[in-house]
Design a protein around this motif. Structure first.
Motif, PDB file in Angstrom:
ATOM      1  N   HIS A  61      31.823 -12.426 -33.139  1.00  0.00           N
ATOM      2  CA  HIS A  61      30.780 -13.433 -33.345  1.00  0.00           C
ATOM      3  C   HIS A  61      31.285 -14.770 -32.825  1.00  0.00           C
ATOM      4  N   GLU A  62      30.413 -15.494 -32.125  1.00  0.00           N
ATOM      5  CA  GLU A  62      30.825 -16.747 -31.505  1.00  0.00           C
ATOM      6  C   GLU A  62      29.925 -17.907 -31.920  1.00  0.00           C
ATOM      7  N   GLY A  63      30.537 -19.054 -32.068  1.00  0.00           N
ATOM      8  CA  GLY A  63      29.806 -20.284 -32.311  1.00  0.00           C
ATOM      9  C   GLY A  63      30.389 -21.379 -31.440  1.00  0.00           C
TER      10      GLY A  63
ATOM     11  N   LEU B 149      27.225 -18.651 -37.791  1.00  0.00           N
ATOM     12  CA  LEU B 149      26.512 -17.913 -38.834  1.00  0.00           C
ATOM     13  C   LEU B 149      25.229 -17.303 -38.296  1.00  0.00           C
ATOM     14  N   THR B 150      24.510 -18.058 -37.466  1.00  0.00           N
ATOM     15  CA  THR B 150      23.278 -17.543 -36.871  1.00  0.00           C
ATOM     16  C   THR B 150      23.565 -16.285 -36.063  1.00  0.00           C
ATOM     17  N   GLU B 151      24.631 -16.332 -35.280  1.00  0.00           N
ATOM     18  CA  GLU B 151      25.002 -15.178 -34.461  1.00  0.00           C
ATOM     19  C   GLU B 151      25.436 -14.006 -35.342  1.00  0.00           C
ATOM     20  N   ALA B 152      26.190 -14.302 -36.402  1.00  0.00           N
ATOM     21  CA  ALA B 152      26.656 -13.242 -37.301  1.00  0.00           C
ATOM     22  C   ALA B 152      25.509 -12.605 -38.081  1.00  0.00           C
ATOM     23  N   LEU B 153      24.429 -13.361 -38.280  1.00  0.00           N
ATOM     24  CA  LEU B 153      23.250 -12.830 -38.978  1.00  0.00           C
ATOM     25  C   LEU B 153      22.393 -11.954 -38.067  1.00  0.00           C
ATOM     26  N   GLY B 154      22.692 -11.974 -36.775  1.00  0.00           N
ATOM     27  CA  GLY B 154      21.959 -11.125 -35.854  1.00  0.00           C
ATOM     28  C   GLY B 154      20.628 -11.679 -35.398  1.00  0.00           C
TER      29      GLY B 154
END
Length: 199
Positions: free
Chosen positions: A38-40, A57-62
């Motif tokens: 996951h990247e931010g 977090l947005t990326e980790a939430l899919g």
């Protein structure tokens, strides 16, 4: 990290020295080893509170990076149930996802502590599901709250299946205890040796 001994690594150097290439290789190898990656990214020259963390977090939430706050929060509620995290963590994480534009408005010390603990709990819960590589890019542009949140993770990844990778230019100082790789420009003789090997 797959065995539960995670940690953090910072890769620093001026622009164009290969940080992104090393990140690409790291995510490729991690993916091949069964890690979810996951990247931010910290917004360039912006003071958005928790900017890089919200992106992560947005990326980790899919959900996509162009998802609305409502979509992000709906995904967060679903993941909180799946990960069996406390509602209090959800409130703090929702604050990160919909953080105000200024890093120092309406965020008290108690709120900050709750937020840092919630971020830590969320990342640890994700890593219990599956080994994780979390990447935060352009930390030299990160706002103060993101930097403090990253510092609060230091030492709490050692017993997890998570690796935190920080990419930055020299003006950012990683938290104490984070392993570091510093990239330097190649000396002229090194460039010549590389060219000789290629040509």
């Amino acid at each position: 990290a797959r065995a539960g001994r995670g940690g953090a690594l910072a890769i620093g150097g001026h622009a164009g020295l290969g940080k992104s290439r090393l990140k690409w290789e790291a995510t490729r190898l991690a993916g091949a080893m069964g890690f979810a990656c996951h990247e931010g990214r910290a917004p360039a020259f912006a003071g958005t509170a928790f900017g890089a963390l919200a992106d992560l977090l947005t990326e980790a939430l899919g959900v996509g990076r162009d998802a609305s706050t409502a979509q992000c929060r709906a995904a967060l509620r679903r993941r909180l149930r799946e990960l069996r995290l406390a509602p209090r963590d959800g409130l703090a994480l929702a604050r990160v996802l919909g953080a105000p534009g200024s890093p120092d408005t309406n965020v008290g010390k108690v709120d900050l502590l709750d937020t840092f603990l919630a971020v830590r709990a969320f990342l640890a819960a994700l890593a219990r599901e599956r080994p994780r590589l979390f990447v935060l890019e352009d930390m030299h542009w990160a706002d103060e709250l993101t930097r403090d949140a990253v510092s609060s993770l230091d030492g709490h990844l050692a017993s997890s299946r998570a690796v935190l990778l920080l990419l930055h230019r020299p003006e950012y100082a990683p938290p104490p205890g984070v392993d570091r790789i510093v990239l330097h420009e190649l000396a002229e003789e090194s460039v010549e040796r590389m060219l000789d090997a290629l040509l």
